[in-house]
Design a protein around this motif. Structure first.
Motif, PDB file in Angstrom:
ATOM      1  N   ALA A  25      -5.399  -3.239   7.266  1.00  0.00           N
ATOM      2  CA  ALA A  25      -4.401  -2.872   6.269  1.00  0.00           C
ATOM      3  C   ALA A  25      -3.275  -2.079   6.927  1.00  0.00           C
ATOM      4  O   ALA A  25      -3.512  -1.264   7.815  1.00  0.00           O
ATOM      5  N   THR A  26      -2.049  -2.329   6.506  1.00  0.00           N
ATOM      6  CA  THR A  26      -0.880  -1.597   6.969  1.00  0.00           C
ATOM      7  C   THR A  26      -0.097  -1.126   5.744  1.00  0.00           C
ATOM      8  O   THR A  26      -0.341  -1.604   4.628  1.00  0.00           O
ATOM      9  N   LEU A  72       0.824  -1.206   0.000  1.00  0.00           N
ATOM     10  CA  LEU A  72       0.000   0.000   0.000  1.00  0.00           C
ATOM     11  C   LEU A  72       0.860   1.259   0.000  1.00  0.00           C
ATOM     12  O   LEU A  72       0.526   2.257  -0.637  1.00  0.00           O
ATOM     13  N   GLU A  73       1.963   1.183   0.697  1.00  0.00           N
ATOM     14  CA  GLU A  73       2.859   2.339   0.735  1.00  0.00           C
ATOM     15  C   GLU A  73       3.431   2.638  -0.647  1.00  0.00           C
ATOM     16  O   GLU A  73       3.460   3.795  -1.087  1.00  0.00           O
ATOM     17  N   GLU A 108       2.634  -2.020   4.859  1.00  0.00           N
ATOM     18  CA  GLU A 108       3.365  -3.167   4.304  1.00  0.00           C
ATOM     19  C   GLU A 108       2.450  -4.199   3.646  1.00  0.00           C
ATOM     20  O   GLU A 108       2.935  -5.186   3.072  1.00  0.00           O
ATOM     21  N   THR A 109       1.134  -3.991   3.711  1.00  0.00           N
ATOM     22  CA  THR A 109       0.198  -4.947   3.110  1.00  0.00           C
ATOM     23  C   THR A 109       0.386  -4.987   1.594  1.00  0.00           C
ATOM     24  O   THR A 109       0.356  -3.949   0.925  1.00  0.00           O
ATOM     25  N   VAL A 110       0.593  -6.192   1.054  1.00  0.00           N
ATOM     26  CA  VAL A 110       0.766  -6.362  -0.394  1.00  0.00           C
ATOM     27  C   VAL A 110      -0.578  -6.758  -0.996  1.00  0.00           C
ATOM     28  O   VAL A 110      -1.217  -7.714  -0.559  1.00  0.00           O
ATOM     29  N   LEU A 111      -1.002  -6.022  -1.986  1.00  0.00           N
ATOM     30  CA  LEU A 111      -2.283  -6.298  -2.629  1.00  0.00           C
ATOM     31  C   LEU A 111      -2.124  -7.351  -3.721  1.00  0.00           C
ATOM     32  O   LEU A 111      -1.165  -7.304  -4.511  1.00  0.00           O
ATOM     33  N   GLN A 112      -3.058  -8.282  -3.749  1.00  0.00           N
ATOM     34  CA  GLN A 112      -3.046  -9.350  -4.745  1.00  0.00           C
ATOM     35  C   GLN A 112      -4.303  -9.252  -5.609  1.00  0.00           C
ATOM     36  O   GLN A 112      -5.315  -8.674  -5.212  1.00  0.00           O
ATOM     37  N   CYS A 135      -9.167  -2.159   5.468  1.00  0.00           N
ATOM     38  CA  CYS A 135      -8.856  -3.576   5.645  1.00  0.00           C
ATOM     39  C   CYS A 135      -8.887  -4.299   4.315  1.00  0.00           C
ATOM     40  O   CYS A 135      -9.407  -3.788   3.321  1.00  0.00           O
ATOM     41  N   VAL A 136      -8.282  -5.485   4.304  1.00  0.00           N
ATOM     42  CA  VAL A 136      -8.082  -6.259   3.080  1.00  0.00           C
ATOM     43  C   VAL A 136      -8.467  -7.708   3.337  1.00  0.00           C
ATOM     44  O   VAL A 136      -8.195  -8.253   4.412  1.00  0.00           O
TER      45      VAL A 136
END
Length: 218
Positions: free
Chosen positions: A190-191, A164-165, A193-197, A179-180
């Motif tokens: 969600a942070t 997300l960053e 560092e959360t990687v979106l897929q 949230c994810v």
């Protein structure tokens, strides 16, 4: 109109008509279909494209060009058999996204088995939302107030595979990913560092205009 802005709405009772008219107000091209001549006549003043046809007839749907629509809504109410037959016909036409209204759990289960991509229970869902609202725990209702909403959407293509960053969605679109949920998983906070897929579901917070713009991303 882009092809993704075209929707077929079958069944123009109060529920189906509300969907069709709202989509039209949002700039989508909508074809409304109903078997009752009186209903079609009533909708002709508020909808650009509306026709009378028996949507349980697969040939009639083909003649209407139903197979060219990327999205369809089966909004038929009390006639469960017709609802199932229409959904089956739309699945057979390989329409990519099919929403179907159900009035009972059994009806919904059959629609899912037939191939509806999403089954909705308007009466039940409204009752649940109202009950939550009455006790002050309205989590599932999207509108918080007129200037702040929560929208559930999928991860945009541009952000897939990034944190997300790195994606910078908040800076670009002025929304916050709250949230994810990964496919088959559960919602998590969600942070940065959360990687979106691909296929992730996101709950996004922001103003109505900003959040809707974000949700419209490919």
């Amino acid at each position: 109109m882009g092809r993704n802005d075209q929707t077929l709405v079958i069944g123009l009772g109060r529920f189906g008509r509300a969907i069709a008219e709202t989509l039209g107000q949002l700039g989508h091209e909508v074809l409304g279909v109903d078997a009752a001549a009186r209903t079609v006549q009533a909708c002709s003043t508020s909808m650009t494209h509306v026709v009378q046809a028996d949507a349980t007839d697969a040939d009639a749907l083909r003649q209407l060009g139903a197979g060219d629509f990327p999205s369809a809504v089966v909004a038929i109410g009390s006639d469960i058999q017709a609802s199932i037959l229409v959904t089956y016909a739309l699945v057979d036409l390989e329409i990519p996204r099919i929403w179907a209204k159900a009035i009972t759990a059994e009806h919904g289960a059959i629609l899912q088995r037939v191939g509806a991509h999403r089954v909705i229970f308007p009466e039940r869902d409204m009752g649940v939302r109202m009950a939550h609202s009455m006790v002050g725990r309205t989590i599932d209702y999207i509108e918080i107030d007129e200037n702040f909403v929560l929208i559930e959407t999928t991860a945009p293509r541009e952000a897939v595979g990034q944190t997300l960053e790195a994606a910078g969605l908040r800076k670009k679109y002025d929304v916050t990913v709250v949230c994810v949920k990964n496919p088959g998983g559960t919602f998590t906070y969600a942070t940065p560092e959360t990687v979106l897929q691909r296929g992730d579901l996101l709950v996004v917070a922001g103003s109505p205009e900003r959040a809707e713009t974000f949700a419209a991303l490919d």
